[in-house]
Design an enzyme around this catalytic site. Structure first.
Site, PDB file in Angstrom:
ATOM      1  N   LYS A   1       0.747  -1.227  -0.149  1.00 35.97           N
ATOM      2  CA  LYS A   1       0.084   0.072   0.024  1.00 35.97           C
ATOM      3  C   LYS A   1       0.835   1.068   0.176  1.00 35.97           C
ATOM      4  O   LYS A   1       0.676   2.156  -0.699  1.00 35.97           O
ATOM      5  CB  LYS A   1      -0.893   0.115   1.229  1.00 35.97           C
ATOM      6  CG  LYS A   1      -1.764  -1.244   1.283  1.00 35.97           C
ATOM      7  CD  LYS A   1      -2.865  -1.141   2.589  1.00 35.97           C
ATOM      8  CE  LYS A   1      -2.073  -1.256   3.831  1.00 35.97           C
ATOM      9  NZ  LYS A   1      -1.563  -2.356   4.156  1.00 35.97           N
TER      10      LYS A   1
ATOM     11  N   ARG B   1     -10.272   0.217   8.418  1.00 34.68           N
ATOM     12  CA  ARG B   1      -9.906  -1.033   8.588  1.00 34.68           C
ATOM     13  C   ARG B   1     -10.906  -2.062   9.259  1.00 34.68           C
ATOM     14  O   ARG B   1     -10.457  -3.190   9.741  1.00 34.68           O
ATOM     15  CB  ARG B   1      -8.570  -1.008   9.520  1.00 34.68           C
ATOM     16  CG  ARG B   1      -7.068  -1.165   8.770  1.00 34.68           C
ATOM     17  CD  ARG B   1      -6.332  -1.143   9.903  1.00 34.68           C
ATOM     18  NE  ARG B   1      -4.944  -1.646   9.547  1.00 34.68           N
ATOM     19  CZ  ARG B   1      -3.986  -1.114   9.082  1.00 34.68           C
ATOM     20  NH1 ARG B   1      -4.135  -0.114   8.599  1.00 34.68           N
ATOM     21  NH2 ARG B   1      -2.877  -1.902   9.083  1.00 34.68           N
TER      22      ARG B   1
ATOM     23  N   ARG C   1      11.513  -5.560   5.060  1.00 35.04           N
ATOM     24  CA  ARG C   1      11.433  -4.196   4.737  1.00 35.04           C
ATOM     25  C   ARG C   1      12.375  -3.364   5.815  1.00 35.04           C
ATOM     26  O   ARG C   1      12.411  -3.558   6.977  1.00 35.04           O
ATOM     27  CB  ARG C   1      10.016  -3.983   5.121  1.00 35.04           C
ATOM     28  CG  ARG C   1       9.693  -2.281   5.049  1.00 35.04           C
ATOM     29  CD  ARG C   1       8.085  -1.736   5.312  1.00 35.04           C
ATOM     30  NE  ARG C   1       7.495  -2.604   6.201  1.00 35.04           N
ATOM     31  CZ  ARG C   1       6.182  -2.726   6.372  1.00 35.04           C
ATOM     32  NH1 ARG C   1       5.676  -2.068   5.280  1.00 35.04           N
ATOM     33  NH2 ARG C   1       5.715  -3.359   7.293  1.00 35.04           N
TER      34      ARG C   1
ATOM     35  N   ARG D   1      10.874  -1.290  11.170  1.00 31.05           N
ATOM     36  CA  ARG D   1       9.953  -1.027  12.113  1.00 31.05           C
ATOM     37  C   ARG D   1       9.597  -2.083  13.361  1.00 31.05           C
ATOM     38  O   ARG D   1       9.870  -3.307  13.212  1.00 31.05           O
ATOM     39  CB  ARG D   1       8.402  -1.219  11.212  1.00 31.05           C
ATOM     40  CG  ARG D   1       8.047   0.256  10.908  1.00 31.05           C
ATOM     41  CD  ARG D   1       7.171   0.331   9.837  1.00 31.05           C
ATOM     42  NE  ARG D   1       5.742  -0.405  10.232  1.00 31.05           N
ATOM     43  CZ  ARG D   1       4.879  -0.605   9.303  1.00 31.05           C
ATOM     44  NH1 ARG D   1       4.836   0.094   8.366  1.00 31.05           N
ATOM     45  NH2 ARG D   1       3.659  -1.244   9.557  1.00 31.05           N
TER      46      ARG D   1
ATOM     47  N   ARG E   1      -0.662  -9.151  13.307  1.00 30.44           N
ATOM     48  CA  ARG E   1      -1.372  -8.242  12.343  1.00 30.44           C
ATOM     49  C   ARG E   1      -1.891  -8.798  11.059  1.00 30.44           C
ATOM     50  O   ARG E   1      -3.000  -8.430  10.662  1.00 30.44           O
ATOM     51  CB  ARG E   1      -0.141  -7.354  11.788  1.00 30.44           C
ATOM     52  CG  ARG E   1       0.289  -6.262  12.415  1.00 30.44           C
ATOM     53  CD  ARG E   1       1.724  -5.465  12.480  1.00 30.44           C
ATOM     54  NE  ARG E   1       1.913  -5.138  10.957  1.00 30.44           N
ATOM     55  CZ  ARG E   1       2.881  -5.119  10.514  1.00 30.44           C
ATOM     56  NH1 ARG E   1       4.140  -5.498  10.776  1.00 30.44           N
ATOM     57  NH2 ARG E   1       3.140  -4.452   9.168  1.00 30.44           N
TER      58      ARG E   1
HETATM   59  P1  AP5 Z   1       4.828  -1.753   1.809  1.00 31.12           P
HETATM   60  O1  AP5 Z   1       4.555  -0.866   0.658  1.00 31.12           O
HETATM   61  O2  AP5 Z   1       5.691  -0.977   3.000  1.00 31.12           O
HETATM   62  O3  AP5 Z   1       3.574  -2.514   2.227  1.00 31.12           O
HETATM   63  P2  AP5 Z   1       2.219  -1.983   2.925  1.00 31.12           P
HETATM   64  O4  AP5 Z   1       0.929  -2.543   2.499  1.00 31.12           O
HETATM   65  O5  AP5 Z   1       2.116  -0.362   3.282  1.00 31.12           O
HETATM   66  O6  AP5 Z   1       2.581  -2.504   4.516  1.00 31.12           O
HETATM   67  P3  AP5 Z   1       2.271  -2.140   5.926  1.00 31.12           P
HETATM   68  O7  AP5 Z   1       3.134  -3.270   6.753  1.00 31.12           O
HETATM   69  O8  AP5 Z   1       2.872  -0.713   6.105  1.00 31.12           O
HETATM   70  O9  AP5 Z   1       0.837  -2.095   6.373  1.00 31.12           O
HETATM   71  P4  AP5 Z   1       0.096  -2.197   7.407  1.00 31.12           P
HETATM   72  O10 AP5 Z   1      -1.280  -2.053   7.196  1.00 31.12           O
HETATM   73  O11 AP5 Z   1       0.410  -3.228   8.325  1.00 31.12           O
HETATM   74  O12 AP5 Z   1       0.657  -0.937   8.407  1.00 31.12           O
HETATM   75  P5  AP5 Z   1       0.202   0.497   8.728  1.00 31.12           P
HETATM   76  O13 AP5 Z   1       1.151   1.422   8.795  1.00 31.12           O
HETATM   77  O14 AP5 Z   1      -1.008   0.866   7.991  1.00 31.12           O
HETATM   78  O15 AP5 Z   1       5.523  -2.903   1.256  1.00 31.12           O
HETATM   79  C1  AP5 Z   1       6.223  -3.713   2.109  1.00 31.12           C
HETATM   80  C2  AP5 Z   1       7.678  -4.306   1.766  1.00 31.12           C
HETATM   81  O16 AP5 Z   1       7.247  -5.402   0.500  1.00 31.12           O
HETATM   82  C3  AP5 Z   1       8.558  -3.219   1.422  1.00 31.12           C
HETATM   83  O17 AP5 Z   1       9.759  -3.559   1.885  1.00 31.12           O
HETATM   84  C4  AP5 Z   1       8.355  -2.942   0.056  1.00 31.12           C
HETATM   85  O18 AP5 Z   1       9.652  -2.353  -0.391  1.00 31.12           O
HETATM   86  C5  AP5 Z   1       7.991  -4.387  -0.567  1.00 31.12           C
HETATM   87  N1  AP5 Z   1       7.366  -4.422  -1.718  1.00 31.12           N
HETATM   88  C6  AP5 Z   1       6.193  -3.671  -2.097  1.00 31.12           C
HETATM   89  N2  AP5 Z   1       5.659  -3.935  -3.318  1.00 31.12           N
HETATM   90  C7  AP5 Z   1       6.272  -4.883  -3.756  1.00 31.12           C
HETATM   91  C8  AP5 Z   1       6.301  -5.815  -5.034  1.00 31.12           C
HETATM   92  N3  AP5 Z   1       5.328  -5.448  -5.838  1.00 31.12           N
HETATM   93  N4  AP5 Z   1       7.161  -6.824  -5.136  1.00 31.12           N
HETATM   94  C9  AP5 Z   1       8.218  -6.873  -4.257  1.00 31.12           C
HETATM   95  N5  AP5 Z   1       8.181  -5.947  -2.942  1.00 31.12           N
HETATM   96  C10 AP5 Z   1       7.401  -5.086  -3.006  1.00 31.12           C
HETATM   97  O19 AP5 Z   1      -0.258   0.296  10.391  1.00 31.12           O
HETATM   98  C11 AP5 Z   1       0.621  -0.046  11.087  1.00 31.12           C
HETATM   99  C12 AP5 Z   1      -0.030  -0.233  12.556  1.00 31.12           C
HETATM  100  O20 AP5 Z   1      -1.053   1.031  12.764  1.00 31.12           O
HETATM  101  C13 AP5 Z   1      -1.404  -1.274  12.558  1.00 31.12           C
HETATM  102  O21 AP5 Z   1      -1.077  -2.318  12.939  1.00 31.12           O
HETATM  103  C14 AP5 Z   1      -2.396  -0.685  13.767  1.00 31.12           C
HETATM  104  O22 AP5 Z   1      -1.901  -0.839  15.015  1.00 31.12           O
HETATM  105  C15 AP5 Z   1      -2.171   1.003  13.209  1.00 31.12           C
HETATM  106  N6  AP5 Z   1      -3.302   1.604  12.490  1.00 31.12           N
HETATM  107  C16 AP5 Z   1      -2.876   1.964  11.123  1.00 31.12           C
HETATM  108  N7  AP5 Z   1      -4.027   2.176  10.573  1.00 31.12           N
HETATM  109  C17 AP5 Z   1      -5.234   1.869  11.363  1.00 31.12           C
HETATM  110  C18 AP5 Z   1      -6.616   1.945  11.570  1.00 31.12           C
HETATM  111  N8  AP5 Z   1      -7.204   2.436  10.475  1.00 31.12           N
HETATM  112  N9  AP5 Z   1      -7.217   1.387  12.705  1.00 31.12           N
HETATM  113  C19 AP5 Z   1      -6.679   1.018  13.572  1.00 31.12           C
HETATM  114  N10 AP5 Z   1      -5.369   0.742  13.718  1.00 31.12           N
HETATM  115  C20 AP5 Z   1      -4.586   1.369  12.768  1.00 31.12           C
END
Ligand code: AP5
Ligand code: ZN
Length: 215
Positions: free
Chosen positions: A13, A88, A127, A160, A171
């Site tokens: 994402k 979410r 990552r 992270r 997660r």
């Molecule tokens: P990346 O692009 O970083 O993936 P991502 O989908 O953004 O993954 P996240 O882990 O950041 O998502 P998340 O939903 O767990 O975290 P968030 O920050 O929202 O890519 C991942 C890796 O793969 C990278 O190394 C990249 O280089 C590689 N990659 C990408 N695309 C690729 C491809 N096509 N091919 C190969 N490699 C690739 O949330 C974190 C925490 O915050 C949650 O756990 C929760 O506690 C809280 N939180 C956030 N939003 C909410 C909400 N709405 N409600 C409640 N709690 C929330």
């Protein structure tokens, strides 16, 4: 253009949001980034969010809905927005619909990036991101030119805290239980677009771009 980006942890994402931002003039709103920013500044919100994030749980809906509503009320969102990682839960999706209806808007596209679980784990565990500019890399799939150093700004690359140990498994479980129902929610609204995220980054982006250009 009012778009939401969904998909499990590691689906790409954040990576896709950076490309979208460079191609479409709408603000990128990531609740994960907002919480991490609050954690690094040590604010009350950050202290509260950290308790949940480090164990892989969701931050409570009341807290999350409040910060998103506040952000969407800012001027730069008048031309549209890209929400990443929100909603979410069904409760968050309903709150978003209500808040948008009040200002005569609605979600126009819910883009869901799907990736098999073993690939997600591989992506998450490799990552690393820049402490300074937040650029995201992967030790194998997208490594920096010099180990541990950001190509863009020279900042330090770190893992992270929730990308390690039990938090990763939690997660993925939380996503399956609490976020997966949103696929049906947006399917019923007729706004769902499912994109195969298990391809190279630019192939995935080409499909997302098509969806956005059709709006
Ligand atoms: P990346 O692009 O970083 O993936 P991502 O989908 O953004 O993954 P996240 O882990 O950041 O998502 P998340 O939903 O767990 O975290 P968030 O920050 O929202 O890519 C991942 C890796 O793969 C990278 O190394 C990249 O280089 C590689 N990659 C990408 N695309 C690729 C491809 N096509 N091919 C190969 N490699 C690739 O949330 C974190 C925490 O915050 C949650 O756990 C929760 O506690 C809280 N939180 C956030 N939003 C909410 C909400 N709405 N409600 C409640 N709690 C929330
Ligand atoms: Zn950097």
């Amino acid at each position: 253009m009012n778009v939401i980006l969904m998909g499990p942890p590691g689906a790409g994402k954040g990576t896709q949001a950076d490309l979208i931002k460079a191609n479409f003039p709408i603000p990128h709103i990531s609740t994960g980034d907002m919480f991490r920013d609050a954690v690094s500044k040590g604010t009350d919100l950050g202290k509260e969010a950290k308790k949940y994030m480090d164990s892989g749980q969701l931050v409570p809906d009341e807290v999350t809905i409040g910060i998103v509503e506040e952000r969407l009320a800012q001027d730069d969102c008048k031309k549209g927005f890209l929400l990443d990682g929100f909603p979410r839960t069904v409760k968050q999706a309903e709150a978003l619909d209500r808040a948008l209806a009040q200002i005569g808007k609605k979600v126009e596209a819910a883009i869901d990036i799907y990736v098999p679980e073993d690939v997600l784990v591989e992506r998450i565990s490799g990552r690393i991101s820049c402490k300074n500019c937040k650029a995201v890399y992967h030790l194998t799939f997208n490594p920096p030119a010099k180990a541990g150093v950001c190509d863009k700004c020279g900042g330090e690359l770190v893992q992270r805290s929730d990308d390690q140990g039990e938090a990763v498994k939690k997660r993925l479980e939380v996503y399956a239980e609490q976020t997966n129902p949103l696929i049906e929610y947006y399917e019923k609204q007729g706004t769902l677009h499912r994109i195969d995220g298990n391809r190279n980054t630019m192939e995935v982006f080409a499909d997302i771009k098509k969806v956005m250009e059709s709006l």
